[in-house]
Design a protein around this motif. Structure first.
Motif, PDB file in Angstrom:
ATOM      1  N   LEU B  50      26.259  28.308 -23.335  1.00 44.23           N
ATOM      2  CA  LEU B  50      25.415  27.963 -22.185  1.00 44.23           C
ATOM      3  C   LEU B  50      23.942  27.933 -22.581  1.00 44.23           C
ATOM      4  O   LEU B  50      23.207  26.990 -22.252  1.00 44.23           O
ATOM      5  CB  LEU B  50      25.640  28.961 -21.048  1.00 44.23           C
ATOM      6  CG  LEU B  50      26.972  28.805 -20.304  1.00 44.23           C
ATOM      7  CD1 LEU B  50      27.107  29.859 -19.215  1.00 44.23           C
ATOM      8  CD2 LEU B  50      27.083  27.400 -19.704  1.00 44.23           C
ATOM      9  N   PHE B  51      23.499  28.966 -23.299  1.00 42.14           N
ATOM     10  CA  PHE B  51      22.107  28.998 -23.733  1.00 42.14           C
ATOM     11  C   PHE B  51      21.795  27.809 -24.643  1.00 42.14           C
ATOM     12  O   PHE B  51      20.712  27.229 -24.587  1.00 42.14           O
ATOM     13  CB  PHE B  51      21.792  30.297 -24.481  1.00 42.14           C
ATOM     14  CG  PHE B  51      21.386  31.419 -23.567  1.00 42.14           C
ATOM     15  CD1 PHE B  51      20.395  31.236 -22.614  1.00 42.14           C
ATOM     16  CD2 PHE B  51      21.989  32.654 -23.667  1.00 42.14           C
ATOM     17  CE1 PHE B  51      20.017  32.268 -21.771  1.00 42.14           C
ATOM     18  CE2 PHE B  51      21.623  33.692 -22.830  1.00 42.14           C
ATOM     19  CZ  PHE B  51      20.641  33.498 -21.881  1.00 42.14           C
ATOM     20  N   SER B  55      18.992  25.194 -23.641  1.00 40.41           N
ATOM     21  CA  SER B  55      17.785  25.190 -24.472  1.00 40.41           C
ATOM     22  C   SER B  55      17.707  23.913 -25.313  1.00 40.41           C
ATOM     23  O   SER B  55      16.853  23.796 -26.185  1.00 40.41           O
ATOM     24  CB  SER B  55      17.769  26.421 -25.377  1.00 40.41           C
ATOM     25  OG  SER B  55      18.841  26.342 -26.299  1.00 40.41           O
ATOM     26  N   GLY B  56      18.603  22.986 -25.066  1.00 41.33           N
ATOM     27  CA  GLY B  56      18.599  21.745 -25.834  1.00 41.33           C
ATOM     28  C   GLY B  56      18.945  21.956 -27.297  1.00 41.33           C
ATOM     29  O   GLY B  56      18.324  21.391 -28.194  1.00 41.33           O
ATOM     30  N   GLY B  57      19.934  22.802 -27.552  1.00 43.22           N
ATOM     31  CA  GLY B  57      20.427  22.973 -28.911  1.00 43.22           C
ATOM     32  C   GLY B  57      19.599  23.904 -29.777  1.00 43.22           C
ATOM     33  O   GLY B  57      19.718  23.885 -30.998  1.00 43.22           O
ATOM     34  N   LEU B  58      18.762  24.727 -29.139  1.00 43.42           N
ATOM     35  CA  LEU B  58      17.946  25.643 -29.935  1.00 43.42           C
ATOM     36  C   LEU B  58      18.637  26.968 -30.227  1.00 43.42           C
ATOM     37  O   LEU B  58      18.256  27.690 -31.136  1.00 43.42           O
ATOM     38  CB  LEU B  58      16.625  25.939 -29.209  1.00 43.42           C
ATOM     39  CG  LEU B  58      15.613  24.806 -29.162  1.00 43.42           C
ATOM     40  CD1 LEU B  58      14.397  25.221 -28.346  1.00 43.42           C
ATOM     41  CD2 LEU B  58      15.203  24.421 -30.573  1.00 43.42           C
ATOM     42  N   VAL B 408      14.267  34.261 -23.413  1.00 44.66           N
ATOM     43  CA  VAL B 408      12.950  33.999 -24.004  1.00 44.66           C
ATOM     44  C   VAL B 408      12.882  32.552 -24.467  1.00 44.66           C
ATOM     45  O   VAL B 408      11.904  31.837 -24.252  1.00 44.66           O
ATOM     46  CB  VAL B 408      12.675  34.961 -25.178  1.00 44.66           C
ATOM     47  CG1 VAL B 408      11.416  34.553 -25.936  1.00 44.66           C
ATOM     48  CG2 VAL B 408      12.558  36.391 -24.682  1.00 44.66           C
ATOM     49  N   LEU B 409      13.993  32.113 -25.087  1.00 41.04           N
ATOM     50  CA  LEU B 409      14.058  30.748 -25.592  1.00 41.04           C
ATOM     51  C   LEU B 409      13.935  29.735 -24.457  1.00 41.04           C
ATOM     52  O   LEU B 409      13.338  28.673 -24.607  1.00 41.04           O
ATOM     53  CB  LEU B 409      15.404  30.564 -26.310  1.00 41.04           C
ATOM     54  CG  LEU B 409      15.446  29.721 -27.571  1.00 41.04           C
ATOM     55  CD1 LEU B 409      14.443  30.241 -28.589  1.00 41.04           C
ATOM     56  CD2 LEU B 409      16.846  29.754 -28.160  1.00 41.04           C
ATOM     57  N   LEU B 410      14.498  30.079 -23.295  1.00 40.30           N
ATOM     58  CA  LEU B 410      14.416  29.192 -22.147  1.00 40.30           C
ATOM     59  C   LEU B 410      13.065  29.296 -21.443  1.00 40.30           C
ATOM     60  O   LEU B 410      12.792  28.548 -20.515  1.00 40.30           O
ATOM     61  CB  LEU B 410      15.522  29.515 -21.132  1.00 40.30           C
ATOM     62  CG  LEU B 410      16.960  29.290 -21.570  1.00 40.30           C
ATOM     63  CD1 LEU B 410      17.907  29.517 -20.405  1.00 40.30           C
ATOM     64  CD2 LEU B 410      17.148  27.894 -22.137  1.00 40.30           C
ATOM     65  N   GLY B 411      12.259  30.264 -21.849  1.00 41.79           N
ATOM     66  CA  GLY B 411      10.943  30.425 -21.244  1.00 41.79           C
ATOM     67  C   GLY B 411      10.968  31.074 -19.877  1.00 41.79           C
ATOM     68  O   GLY B 411      10.085  30.842 -19.054  1.00 41.79           O
TER      69      GLY B 411
END
Lengths: 262, 440
Positions: B50-51, B55-58, B408-411
């Protein structure tokens, strides 16, 4: 008394007292036990019989009194001391660690170790299968925590633990309270077998019918004191019931400090 | 203590039932896999996917997964000890504060005390600093354990006191001043490009681990044969070995696919006078040293809990304290030892976190106690006592850290992160209690 009296007694508990807070749970009580003999400790709930045997098994520390094994005074301050003298106990609550499997419970505190000092689970399971096979041949659930077992199976585990280590003195606290008729009969058979092997057995019960036929002698307690001792051939069930309920000592019994003054 | 439903020689009735079981049920019976653990791993993979999508593959990149592994190490180390604490129906609220205090002690030792005696960057500095930290951690744990086990004060209160005391003490050591930098060897325990073992060594570790898995499966089979116990089917053994090796080698492949950042490669070329273009020099990180430390701690703790008397007593104590006492076991000493181990693990976690920050601050480890407890509980440790596994708690730590770093990655805003973590914890424990009820 009978011929075994001439022999050395296995256990002598003399003038034992213990109090919890202000309550004198056991008051100046003396009992003895010979090898190959079954002594029933009878009394109402709260009479002090369980407390008395817990002193012998090291679970409680007495305030006063002496314990002799083979006529020699011994110090029993914890369960480990008691086990060192060959005293094994089957508690009313069974005292099993519910989340541990059968072999783990049988060997709790006395685990078999490999040469490297790690648990030898396979050897313990093998011995467990062996001893449980004799007690309860249909028992198969060795891998499951004992929580998952039936009342009778749990009882078998508790009994197996007591006889696994060559006990000389066995204390059974309400051994058949949780059992059905068939299992009760099995336990009775086992008691007779252990007795024939020369083990001395204290049977603690509040129900005279459970134990009268198995016992060689009875000791009745009331309010922490001994009402009287008797050989089962010298008294009948009604007389013993009178001891339990009223504290009245019949002619066939030796009165103790707790006997009703007549 | 997994719920492996019977591999016994099934009596006639059970055999008849076995033939009616679905393929899936037979598969689980044969492999003795812990379905609860599988559920947790499934949830973890779901979170990751899901993340990754949002996160667009991050998220599922070697770089993020490598960072995740390093960030998890400190809490994972403490979670292994928290399992023992919670299994015995205790709790430790002080681990974050102990981490802060011990980290500060280790920092002062290596940055201020030792340089005056043996100079800067002495090769033994890190050993002394770590030893001092472990000694202090063990002493704090012993103190907590003594008060809990011998003086009879509930663990909740003792460690709540410890939470305040050691946080205050961490401040007191340097009057709140941050201590930096750390010894260069000590810093390797924090990870980073130099704090990783590189591609070749990582493959070697992976292969050794695979051999160890196969050896363990083979040895346990041989042991069961020795006593003529029922065996798992061969295909099931092979399947378990195969999955284990696949996961290990896959993880090594991932961390070996994360290369040093270009800036560090540039410095490395300059430092070694290499005649090579920056783009041509691809140096893999490999497994980070803190991750290796956490894995080593996990292996040692698993050994302690499953193969030693002490471990058996810990679980028995959690299952029935009275029975354990009646069995002649010194339950107070067992409890005290658990807290000593917890203190030592806090010290190891403090070393990792101090080394990673390259500094010790008096706020270090704040709220780590909650992450650690959450990791253990998500990992299947029952607060009612008696149940829990080390590997479960470590996976629980990965779950907690995945949530945090994913957000955090998703902001996501920090307050929102806290809200999500709190909700997830409650839902996870609720699902677990539903699962446990369905088992009985």
């Amino acid at each position: 008394m009978n011929s075994v009296n001439k022999a050395q007694s296995l256990v002598d508990m003399d003038n034992i007292s213990i109090a919890f807070g202000g309550i004198q749970a056991v008051d100046d009580t003396s009992v003895d036990l010979f090898a190959g003999e079954v002594v029933a400790l009878l009394g109402h709930n709260g009479a002090g019989k369980s407390t008395l045997v817990k002193i012998l098994s090291g679970a409680y520390r007495r305030d006063k009194g002496t314990i002799k094994i083979d006529g020699k005074e011994v110090a029993i301050n914890n369960p480990r001391d008691a086990k060192a003298y060959g005293i094994e106990t089957i508690y009313q609550t069974l005292a099993l660690a519910d989340n541990v499997d059968t072999a783990g419970n049988l060997y709790l505190g006395r685990e078999l170790l490999t040469p490297w000092g790690t648990l030898d689970d396979v050897a313990m399971e093998a011995r467990a299968r062996d001893v449980m096979g004799r007690l309860n041949p249909r028992f198969q659930r060795f891998k499951e925590p004992v929580k998952a077992l039936s009342g009778g199976q749990r009882q078998s585990v508790a009994i197996a633990r007591a006889i696994l280590f060559n006990a000389r003195i066995l204390i059974m606290d309400e051994p058949t309270a949780a059992l059905g008729p068939e299992e009760t009969a099995q336990v009775s058979e086992l008691i007779l077998q252990l007795k024939s092997e020369g083990i001395g057995i204290f049977l603690v019960s509040h129900d005279i019918h459970d134990v009268f036929d198995l016992a060689d002698r009875v000791t009745v307690m009331k309010n922490g004191q001994v009402v009287g001792h008797a050989r089962t051939e010298d008294v009948n069930k009604d007389e013993v019931l009178g001891m339990i309920i009223l504290g009245k000592c019949p002619p066939g019994a030796i009165p103790g400090p707790g006997a009703l003054a007549s | 203590m997994t719920d492996d439903k019977g591999l016994q020689a099934a009596p006639e009735g059970e055999k008849a039932r076995a033939s009616q079981m679905s393929i899936l049920a037979r598969f689980f019976k044969a492999t003795e896999l812990d379905t609860r653990m599988l559920g947790m791993i499934g949830a973890l993979l779901l979170i990751w996917i899901l993340f990754d999508i949002f996160s667009g593959g991050l998220f599922l990149t070697p770089r993020n997964l490598w960072n995740l592994s390093v960030q998890t190490a400190s809490v994972a180390v403490m979670a292994t000890g928290m399992v023992l604490v919670i299994v015995t129906r205790n709790i430790d609220l002080s681990v974050g504060s102990i981490l802060g205090f011990v980290g500060m002690i280790m920092a002062v030792t290596q940055a201020e005390l030792l340089p005056a005696l043996i100079g800067y960057d002495n090769p033994v500095t890190w050993v002394i600093a770590l030893a001092v930290g472990i000694a202090v951690g063990a002493a704090i744990g012993a103190l907590h354990g003594y008060v809990i086990a011998y003086l009879g004060v509930p663990a909740f209160i003792v460690t709540l006191g410890g939470l305040l005391v050691w946080r205050g003490a961490a401040w007191w050591v340097t009057s709140g001043r941050t201590v930096s930098p750390m010894d260069s060897t000590f810093r390797l325990m924090g990870g980073g490009p130099t704090g990783s073992i590189g591609a070749t060594a990582s493959w070697a570790v992976g292969i050794v681990a695979c051999i160890a898995i196969i050896a363990m499966i083979w040895n346990s089979r041989r042991q069961r044969q020795r006593f003529k116990f029922p065996l798992r089917p061969l295909w099931a053994e092979g399947f378990l070995a195969g999955i284990g090796c696949f996961v290990i080698l896959g993880a090594v492949w991932v961390v070996n696919s994360y290369y040093w950042p270009i800036g560090i490669v540039r410095k490395y070329i300059a430092a070694n006078d290499l005649q090579i273009a920056e783009a041509d020099l691809q140096i893999a990180h490999g497994i980070a040293i803190p991750v290796l430390m956490a894995i080593a701690v996990g292996i040692v703790m698993t050994f302690i809990t499953t193969r030693t008397r002490f471990g058996r007593y810990v679980f028995a104590l959690g299952g029935n304290p009275e029975a354990t006492d009646f069995a002649g076991i010194n339950t107070r000493w067992v409890t005290m030892k658990i807290f000593i181990i917890m203190g030592i693990l806090c010290a190891i976690a403090a070393a990792i976190s101090t080394a990673r920050l390259n500094a010790a601050t008096n706020a270090q480890g704040t709220l780590d106690e909650l992450l650690t407890i959450a990791a253990a509980v998500i990992g299947g440790t029952s607060l009612a006592g008696g149940v829990g596994t080390i590997v479960g708690a470590m996976i629980g730590a990965v779950v907690m850290q995945s949530l945090q770093s994913g957000m955090v990655l998703l902001g996501l805003d920090t307050p929102l992160q806290a809200i999500v973590v709190g909700i997830v914890l409650v839902i996870a424990v609720w699902l677990d209690s539903l699962y446990r009820r369905s088992q009985h």
